[in-house]
Write a protein that holds these residues in place. Sequence first.
Motif, PDB file in Angstrom:
ATOM      1  N   ILE A  38       0.738  13.642   2.983  1.00  0.00           N
ATOM      2  CA  ILE A  38       0.417  12.409   2.266  1.00  0.00           C
ATOM      3  C   ILE A  38       1.566  12.028   1.338  1.00  0.00           C
ATOM      4  O   ILE A  38       1.891  10.850   1.157  1.00  0.00           O
ATOM      5  N   GLY A  62       3.331   5.975  -5.526  1.00  0.00           N
ATOM      6  CA  GLY A  62       3.226   6.104  -6.974  1.00  0.00           C
ATOM      7  C   GLY A  62       2.072   6.976  -7.437  1.00  0.00           C
ATOM      8  O   GLY A  62       1.956   7.259  -8.617  1.00  0.00           O
ATOM      9  N   VAL A  63       1.222   7.402  -6.501  1.00  0.00           N
ATOM     10  CA  VAL A  63       0.095   8.239  -6.900  1.00  0.00           C
ATOM     11  C   VAL A  63       0.616   9.617  -7.310  1.00  0.00           C
ATOM     12  O   VAL A  63       1.365  10.232  -6.565  1.00  0.00           O
ATOM     13  N   PRO A  64       0.230  10.115  -8.487  1.00  0.00           N
ATOM     14  CA  PRO A  64       0.724  11.429  -8.914  1.00  0.00           C
ATOM     15  C   PRO A  64       0.332  12.495  -7.908  1.00  0.00           C
ATOM     16  O   PRO A  64      -0.791  12.496  -7.386  1.00  0.00           O
ATOM     17  N   THR A  65       1.252  13.400  -7.623  1.00  0.00           N
ATOM     18  CA  THR A  65       0.998  14.402  -6.591  1.00  0.00           C
ATOM     19  C   THR A  65      -0.159  15.318  -6.970  1.00  0.00           C
ATOM     20  O   THR A  65      -0.827  15.861  -6.094  1.00  0.00           O
ATOM     21  N   ILE A  66      -0.414  15.458  -8.251  1.00  0.00           N
ATOM     22  CA  ILE A  66      -1.522  16.303  -8.658  1.00  0.00           C
ATOM     23  C   ILE A  66      -2.847  15.663  -8.237  1.00  0.00           C
ATOM     24  O   ILE A  66      -3.806  16.348  -7.860  1.00  0.00           O
ATOM     25  N   VAL A  67      -2.879  14.348  -8.273  1.00  0.00           N
ATOM     26  CA  VAL A  67      -4.099  13.658  -7.843  1.00  0.00           C
ATOM     27  C   VAL A  67      -4.306  13.853  -6.345  1.00  0.00           C
ATOM     28  O   VAL A  67      -5.429  14.040  -5.866  1.00  0.00           O
ATOM     29  N   THR A 118       0.824  -1.208   0.000  1.00  0.00           N
ATOM     30  CA  THR A 118       0.000   0.000   0.000  1.00  0.00           C
ATOM     31  C   THR A 118       0.853   1.251   0.000  1.00  0.00           C
ATOM     32  O   THR A 118       0.572   2.218  -0.723  1.00  0.00           O
ATOM     33  N   LEU A 119       1.905   1.250   0.790  1.00  0.00           N
ATOM     34  CA  LEU A 119       2.781   2.419   0.817  1.00  0.00           C
ATOM     35  C   LEU A 119       3.424   2.637  -0.537  1.00  0.00           C
ATOM     36  O   LEU A 119       3.579   3.774  -0.997  1.00  0.00           O
ATOM     37  N   ASN A 120       3.821   1.549  -1.173  1.00  0.00           N
ATOM     38  CA  ASN A 120       4.414   1.704  -2.497  1.00  0.00           C
ATOM     39  C   ASN A 120       3.407   2.265  -3.484  1.00  0.00           C
ATOM     40  O   ASN A 120       3.741   3.086  -4.343  1.00  0.00           O
ATOM     41  N   VAL A 121       2.157   1.815  -3.361  1.00  0.00           N
ATOM     42  CA  VAL A 121       1.125   2.343  -4.245  1.00  0.00           C
ATOM     43  C   VAL A 121       0.928   3.832  -3.985  1.00  0.00           C
ATOM     44  O   VAL A 121       0.863   4.637  -4.911  1.00  0.00           O
ATOM     45  N   LEU A 122       0.879   4.177  -2.709  1.00  0.00           N
ATOM     46  CA  LEU A 122       0.685   5.586  -2.365  1.00  0.00           C
ATOM     47  C   LEU A 122       1.825   6.427  -2.916  1.00  0.00           C
ATOM     48  O   LEU A 122       1.625   7.537  -3.409  1.00  0.00           O
TER      49      LEU A 122
END
Lengths: 298, 313, 321
Positions: A158, A127-132, A121-125
């Motif tokens: 975040i 990878g979330v684009p900062t704009i999102v 989950t942390l790895n997924v987080l």
Amino acid sequence: MSTASYQPLAGSSGRAARRRRWGKVMEGLATLAAIVAIAVLAIVIISVAKKGLPALNVDLFTQVTSTFGIPGQGGGIKNAIIGTVIMTAIATAISVPLGVLLAIFSSEFAPARLALIIRITLNVLAGVPTIVIGVFVFGLLVVGNGYSAYAAGVALSIVQLPVVARSTEEVLLLVPHSLREAGMALGASRARTVLTVILPTAVGGIVTATIVAVARAAGETAPLLFTTGIFANAVVTDPTKPMASIPLVIFQGSESPSAHDQEVAWAAALVLLVGVLIGSSVGRLLSLRSRRRIEQTR
Amino acid sequence: MSETIRPEGTPPMTDQPDQTAAGNSPDPPPEVASARPTTQLGELAGGHDDDPTVGHPTVFELENVSVSYSGMVAIRDVDMDIHCNLVTAFIGPSGCGKTTLLRSLNRLNDLIPGAAVEGRVSYRSEDLYGADIDAVEVRRRIGMVFQRPNPFPKSIYDNVAYGLRLHGMKDDLDGRVERALRHAVLWDEVKDRLKASGLSLSGGQQQRLCIARALAIEPDVILMDEPASALDPISTQSIEDLVEQLKAEYSIIIVTHNMQQAARVADVTAFFSVDVAEDGSRSGVLVEQGPTSKLFIRPSDPRTEAYVTGRFG
Amino acid sequence: MATETPTQRLPLSGHRRTRYGDLALRGITGLAAVVLGLLMVALVYEVAREAWPSIQEFGASFLTGTEWNAVTDVYGARDLIWGTLITSLGALLIAVPMSIAIGVFLSELAPRAIRTPVTMLVELLAAIPSVVLGLWGILVMGPFVAQHIEPFIIDHFGWIPFLDGYPSNQGLFMAILVLTIMVVPIVASVSRELFTNVPSDLKQGSLALGATRWEMVRSVMIPQVGGGLVAAVMLGFGRAIGEAIAVTQVIGGSNSRPDSIWGPADTMASRIAAQYAGTATHLQRASLAYLAVLLLAFSLIVNLTAQLIAGRMQRRMRGAA
């Protein structure tokens, strides 16, 4: 082994020589790639320095931002610096405790399966684009309440969370099992062992993770767009209000036709770049050292 | 299994020491009948000390060879000759530089920064470290088998074909792969699963695969660094049998810490030891070399005797 | 044993106090994990909720619509998706070979003394804030590339339709360059780590068979780490897709597909950043959120795939050991 057609080693076949030459070419290309990468780093730093230094003066730090560069009014980034400091502080105050607690849970209490899920989950987080993330916090906190530094702080935290949590977990896992056992064998409870034995050993790594997280947050722009987008040309210290920030000054300066705005942007970029690069380097060096020290306790 | 595979065209072999059982040795004097281990080793080795190097030209000639890493001398002043189509063993306690010396014979030490070789290493009258010698070609002719089997994570076929493709020996690839696997006495066990991963084999099979891989490119010499030390006794036996067969076509140099193995397998044995200089620095030295059984039965140097009788190392 | 007065000892029972400490710590840290979970759920939910009006209005035709018009309130993301793919894939095209080469350099070729410093320098490239890179990109690199590099390419490769056009200091090409700079350190540092972990056994086995160093890298090392490299590339891809700031600074923000690589365009992320200043209508805001939903979905898929591949590769290596 027949001795019939023996070929002496010296000056051996064309094919071997060709392979050797080709190998040298590829090695040269690999070296070139590394050189290019470092050259780009150097060019960026030098450009920013060249353009930013001339604009670096006392005014920069004592004056607030101005719109359209009206002379005699503003011309500095004081409010942006203060804003970045406050917002980064808010973000760090949220992400570090949360990240450390998460890391402790993952390394000490969670069963292996759960720890794996947390790591994924942390790895997924991460990878979330900062704009999102910016859009997310916008909907969560800004709609109805208006822009604020708190919202920016939450958004930045975040972004920082995976960085802090992963580094801290790495450091915690490095602490040798024997230390844990020593603490518990002396009758200390799990909690006490963690708090009084493991954390102090790992504290260097946590500090390092914090430094890296701060450097990261200071440079992020996208989360700020939606949380503190419009700001006043004045020093603001109330976190419930929007604040100026260094990345946004740079962003707006890069899109503005005004030469003055661009000048200020370069100066701000220099300040930010120096701060971030030093923070990252220090963080990396400290992490290497603290890692070595922990491994020596093994 | 001790039949010698003899492909056509190979010149007939000269006398080799008979390595089957102790039947050849004259009865030892009664007072040392069962006690002396050197005698047991000597018996393993054939029980007589005829010189096996007669009729075998030299393949390596080492003159005053020293190898050092960043200034620290690992082994020094080695003078020895290694002969064709024989098995030569390097034995000695750990740290005496046997592996270092072995690796300098195929220039694998070139890869270690700070490694330096002094003296002259002569391979078939050419200076192995000469200026115009291509290390890549050296390694094609002087192959190596390592202590732990290290097959590539590729299929069995591709493992053997690797060297062939590298050196452009691609004509009749299937045939070459099969011949190499037969040479390494592995063909029958894997011929139905050539596409299986090399890692799916047992330890002993993996090691034979590595040998096949080395044999495929038709080397002249095979260097073996403790090839059986990571294997169980049965696999060890199969490797030793293989070495016995291979020497008909190749010159084999084997490093081993197991004296029984040296006695069983080697024609010539060189004993190395560690020498401590006045300043306390340790380096390896060649103590003695000679026909294996002679080394074990009547060693010339007291250090050799101490080692083979188990007094140290 | 002589009888001795036993030292004062607490009775064995009644130590519940310290157990509460354990429970409390476990509880608090577990709470942190719950917060993480809630955060992820909230993230997906909230972004989707903001996008809902636009999803309702356009549905799947959002993906094929080409108009993005605040006046008529019609929004379609096709050209933005195209822009995202072109810039990201273009960046990968340049960055991946370069990064693998750097990984090889740092793990095999560089003299030991400079390995750590050079590794740190390459990783420092990743630490440059994207807004600074964008500023430099539009004001320094842009003009330079437009004057010296683009004409060269147009002259020599302009026969390829997409590469024919007028030099510009903005546009797709600039975005590709900027993204390349961001992707290289990510893929290079993972490659370096992967290569460094190749067992020395395997490398020596290859060299002992007479391979040159390059042949060893090509035929043994790269296949050995193959899966990990793919995962690294996917991570780089994810980064490139999601970059909003630097891209919007250099790409020129156009509403339609350009004729050539030199023309202005836009990507999903940069469109969101470009219109932050204030949206005219509710639907526009929702459409920007719709873009965010798409980005979120893309990044989730790419990231999870990368982790899956990396995990599988790790298991395979452990199994073979």
